[in-house]
Scaffold this motif. Sequence first.
Motif, PDB file in Angstrom:
ATOM      1  N   MET A 110      99.089 -36.310 -11.812  1.00 38.31           N
ATOM      2  CA  MET A 110      99.706 -37.453 -12.463  1.00 38.31           C
ATOM      3  C   MET A 110     100.480 -37.049 -13.714  1.00 38.31           C
ATOM      4  O   MET A 110     101.611 -37.481 -13.907  1.00 38.31           O
ATOM      5  CB  MET A 110      98.627 -38.488 -12.812  1.00 38.31           C
ATOM      6  N   CYS A 111      99.877 -36.240 -14.574  1.00 45.02           N
ATOM      7  CA  CYS A 111     100.548 -35.808 -15.791  1.00 45.02           C
ATOM      8  C   CYS A 111      99.766 -34.654 -16.400  1.00 45.02           C
ATOM      9  O   CYS A 111      98.644 -34.355 -15.984  1.00 45.02           O
ATOM     10  CB  CYS A 111     100.674 -36.960 -16.796  1.00 45.02           C
ATOM     11  N   LYS A 112     100.371 -34.030 -17.393  1.00 52.35           N
ATOM     12  CA  LYS A 112      99.696 -32.964 -18.136  1.00 52.35           C
ATOM     13  C   LYS A 112      99.039 -33.583 -19.374  1.00 52.35           C
ATOM     14  O   LYS A 112      99.659 -34.317 -20.132  1.00 52.35           O
ATOM     15  CB  LYS A 112     100.680 -31.876 -18.541  1.00 52.35           C
ATOM     16  N   LEU A 113      97.767 -33.234 -19.572  1.00 49.91           N
ATOM     17  CA  LEU A 113      97.018 -33.781 -20.704  1.00 49.91           C
ATOM     18  C   LEU A 113      97.141 -32.921 -21.951  1.00 49.91           C
ATOM     19  O   LEU A 113      97.105 -33.436 -23.069  1.00 49.91           O
ATOM     20  CB  LEU A 113      95.543 -33.947 -20.325  1.00 49.91           C
ATOM     21  N   GLY A 114      97.266 -31.614 -21.775  1.00 50.31           N
ATOM     22  CA  GLY A 114      97.358 -30.741 -22.940  1.00 50.31           C
ATOM     23  C   GLY A 114      97.352 -29.288 -22.545  1.00 50.31           C
ATOM     24  O   GLY A 114      97.140 -28.933 -21.381  1.00 50.31           O
ATOM     25  N   ASP A 115      97.599 -28.446 -23.528  1.00 55.83           N
ATOM     26  CA  ASP A 115      97.612 -26.990 -23.346  1.00 55.83           C
ATOM     27  C   ASP A 115      96.589 -26.367 -24.264  1.00 55.83           C
ATOM     28  O   ASP A 115      96.404 -26.804 -25.408  1.00 55.83           O
ATOM     29  CB  ASP A 115      98.989 -26.411 -23.639  1.00 55.83           C
ATOM     30  N   GLY A 116      95.946 -25.325 -23.766  1.00 58.13           N
ATOM     31  CA  GLY A 116      94.998 -24.569 -24.563  1.00 58.13           C
ATOM     32  C   GLY A 116      95.425 -23.127 -24.674  1.00 58.13           C
ATOM     33  O   GLY A 116      96.554 -22.755 -24.328  1.00 58.13           O
ATOM     34  N   GLU A 117      94.498 -22.301 -25.157  1.00 56.52           N
ATOM     35  CA  GLU A 117      94.821 -20.892 -25.360  1.00 56.52           C
ATOM     36  C   GLU A 117      95.012 -20.176 -24.029  1.00 56.52           C
ATOM     37  O   GLU A 117      95.901 -19.334 -23.885  1.00 56.52           O
ATOM     38  CB  GLU A 117      93.698 -20.230 -26.165  1.00 56.52           C
ATOM     39  N   TYR A 118      94.164 -20.517 -23.058  1.00 53.04           N
ATOM     40  CA  TYR A 118      94.201 -19.795 -21.789  1.00 53.04           C
ATOM     41  C   TYR A 118      94.736 -20.634 -20.629  1.00 53.04           C
ATOM     42  O   TYR A 118      95.076 -20.092 -19.589  1.00 53.04           O
ATOM     43  CB  TYR A 118      92.793 -19.300 -21.419  1.00 53.04           C
ATOM     44  N   GLY A 119      94.800 -21.950 -20.784  1.00 53.27           N
ATOM     45  CA  GLY A 119      95.202 -22.768 -19.651  1.00 53.27           C
ATOM     46  C   GLY A 119      95.686 -24.142 -20.070  1.00 53.27           C
ATOM     47  O   GLY A 119      95.679 -24.493 -21.255  1.00 53.27           O
ATOM     48  N   SER A 120      96.105 -24.896 -19.081  1.00 48.55           N
ATOM     49  CA  SER A 120      96.568 -26.269 -19.299  1.00 48.55           C
ATOM     50  C   SER A 120      95.682 -27.217 -18.510  1.00 48.55           C
ATOM     51  O   SER A 120      95.100 -26.842 -17.484  1.00 48.55           O
ATOM     52  CB  SER A 120      98.034 -26.421 -18.861  1.00 48.55           C
ATOM     53  N   VAL A 121      95.584 -28.453 -18.988  1.00 51.26           N
ATOM     54  CA  VAL A 121      94.731 -29.463 -18.358  1.00 51.26           C
ATOM     55  C   VAL A 121      95.622 -30.566 -17.800  1.00 51.26           C
ATOM     56  O   VAL A 121      96.518 -31.064 -18.499  1.00 51.26           O
ATOM     57  CB  VAL A 121      93.708 -30.039 -19.355  1.00 51.26           C
ATOM     58  N   HIS A 122      95.371 -30.957 -16.561  1.00 49.76           N
ATOM     59  CA  HIS A 122      96.193 -31.948 -15.882  1.00 49.76           C
ATOM     60  C   HIS A 122      95.320 -33.126 -15.436  1.00 49.76           C
ATOM     61  O   HIS A 122      94.164 -32.949 -15.031  1.00 49.76           O
ATOM     62  CB  HIS A 122      96.881 -31.338 -14.658  1.00 49.76           C
ATOM     63  N   LYS A 123      95.887 -34.311 -15.527  1.00 52.38           N
ATOM     64  CA  LYS A 123      95.241 -35.521 -15.027  1.00 52.38           C
ATOM     65  C   LYS A 123      95.613 -35.690 -13.559  1.00 52.38           C
ATOM     66  O   LYS A 123      96.789 -35.814 -13.211  1.00 52.38           O
ATOM     67  CB  LYS A 123      95.698 -36.733 -15.841  1.00 52.38           C
ATOM     68  N   CYS A 124      94.608 -35.675 -12.698  1.00 52.64           N
ATOM     69  CA  CYS A 124      94.846 -35.699 -11.249  1.00 52.64           C
ATOM     70  C   CYS A 124      93.957 -36.754 -10.595  1.00 52.64           C
ATOM     71  O   CYS A 124      92.865 -37.060 -11.085  1.00 52.64           O
ATOM     72  CB  CYS A 124      94.554 -34.334 -10.624  1.00 52.64           C
ATOM     73  N   VAL A 125      94.432 -37.276  -9.483  1.00 54.07           N
ATOM     74  CA  VAL A 125      93.645 -38.205  -8.674  1.00 54.07           C
ATOM     75  C   VAL A 125      93.321 -37.515  -7.356  1.00 54.07           C
ATOM     76  O   VAL A 125      94.176 -36.870  -6.751  1.00 54.07           O
ATOM     77  CB  VAL A 125      94.408 -39.537  -8.446  1.00 54.07           C
ATOM     78  N   HIS A 126      92.070 -37.625  -6.965  1.00 54.39           N
ATOM     79  CA  HIS A 126      91.634 -37.011  -5.715  1.00 54.39           C
ATOM     80  C   HIS A 126      92.129 -37.857  -4.549  1.00 54.39           C
ATOM     81  O   HIS A 126      91.940 -39.081  -4.524  1.00 54.39           O
ATOM     82  CB  HIS A 126      90.104 -36.909  -5.684  1.00 54.39           C
ATOM     83  N   ARG A 127      92.754 -37.210  -3.599  1.00 56.76           N
ATOM     84  CA  ARG A 127      93.355 -37.949  -2.490  1.00 56.76           C
ATOM     85  C   ARG A 127      92.307 -38.618  -1.610  1.00 56.76           C
ATOM     86  O   ARG A 127      92.584 -39.662  -0.998  1.00 56.76           O
ATOM     87  CB  ARG A 127      94.215 -37.003  -1.638  1.00 56.76           C
ATOM     88  N   LEU A 128      91.110 -38.063  -1.554  1.00 58.31           N
ATOM     89  CA  LEU A 128      90.083 -38.623  -0.671  1.00 58.31           C
ATOM     90  C   LEU A 128      89.268 -39.719  -1.347  1.00 58.31           C
ATOM     91  O   LEU A 128      89.196 -40.840  -0.838  1.00 58.31           O
ATOM     92  CB  LEU A 128      89.144 -37.516  -0.183  1.00 58.31           C
ATOM     93  N   ASP A 129      88.660 -39.436  -2.507  1.00 58.14           N
ATOM     94  CA  ASP A 129      87.782 -40.436  -3.130  1.00 58.14           C
ATOM     95  C   ASP A 129      88.530 -41.366  -4.086  1.00 58.14           C
ATOM     96  O   ASP A 129      87.967 -42.368  -4.534  1.00 58.14           O
ATOM     97  CB  ASP A 129      86.610 -39.755  -3.856  1.00 58.14           C
ATOM     98  N   GLY A 130      89.788 -41.043  -4.455  1.00 64.01           N
ATOM     99  CA  GLY A 130      90.577 -41.933  -5.293  1.00 64.01           C
ATOM    100  C   GLY A 130      90.205 -41.938  -6.757  1.00 64.01           C
ATOM    101  O   GLY A 130      90.731 -42.757  -7.517  1.00 64.01           O
TER     102      GLY A 130
END
Length: 465
Positions: A110-130
Amino acid sequence: SPPHRRLRALRLFDTPHTPKSLLEKAQRQKYRQIKSERKSNRVVEKVEANVNPFTPVNNRVPIGGKRNRTDMIKSVLDDSTDEDDDLPTSKKIALHEINTSRYNEEFYEMCKLGDGEYGSVHKCVHRLDGCIYAIKKSKTPVAGSVYERNAMNEVYAHAVLGKHAHVVRYYSAWAEDDHMYIQNEYCNGGSLAEIVEDNKRTGGQIMESELKQILYQVALGVKYIHSQNLAHLDIKPGNIFIHRNPRLLASPESGVESCEDEEEECEEAVTYKIGDLGHVTSLGNPVVEEGDCRYLPRELLNEDYDLLSKSDIFSLALSIYEAASNQNLPKNGEDWHLIRDGYLPSLPGYSTQFHSLLKSMIHPDPKERPSALALVQHPYLCPQLKKTKAQLRKELNEERFKNQILSRKLIEATQFRVESTPISRPTNLVRPFNLTPASAPTSVETDSRSRRIVGSKMKRSVSLS
């Protein structure tokens, strides 16, 4: 004659075999052969898996010093019985050996939530459980790099800590294209660091009552991590996440503070959680990697790891101080050393008790700092703990009595208003009979009846015990 039991146990080896005995013997031999083949196949087909160093079996404090990987493997094998033939063999597996494809197939980003030192965090929806999740993805391929240990460390710690109200929940992890993916709980309120940055720009300030709740709830999470013989070592505003419950925020009782036992399932309108477990290490066999220098105590830089749990207390105090002061903490220099010497500038607009608690948490001697358990039982954070059950019960009965009195007054006032309101009668109706002057009520009697309050002469007896 010999006893009956001995006759039963007697085996005659020289007697000729009957067809029945020969058949039973053949079946026993066949069963032994099938069992041995199954065991040999299991040994050949046995899969391999990593050894989690943070599990209770591997995280026990050693008697004679540090534990190496061989000792951990032995402990896992010793705790399993001979019947546990399905257990995988213990081998360290690299990320590139277990690559899979899940991200685009199972999740919609859905979108990117933020960036860290080693990685980035993304807001995602699971296609199966919603449901919505926060998925952390490493910025660069970690397989074979120096960051692989940190990535696996975070997975190990999340898996062992499991579910706790004040620790970000972990769901799964996998390697894809040599990148590490970690599926975590989504916290819809962002992080404490985002609130601090907004306040720095707008000049806002977090109220002391809210800071008390942040300190109390995060201390509950730290207490749980320490109870698992682990230390976080990277507590800072950016790793304190916020979850807001819309249903409880809409209720009128959402502002009521609660200091009940954390083990009881009790929903909060706003919950603060500890996340980012990449620096977690064992208290019994520490492998320390320094986090943000602004929140590190001096003993970690001196490689003194005897009281690692008190390092988390130090970092928590500076995180709360930064949220209250809206000032950037020093990375080095004289001010940095002054804080490590126990000096903390005063906080205008906050109580002396609040400032004194933070100063005790950054004491130069780690032994003098309060533990996480002492924090959650501190009278400033939870004043109800100073009162006995009898006192709390008495206060509860007094409040109930006050509510009853107010309810009665409301009912009486409503009834008096209804009785005192004149009823308009139509003038063109014919009266069915005439009232004699003697039988008709006088105006005085009518006025006295209308002013009478129901139950005014009743004697009440109320007990507060």
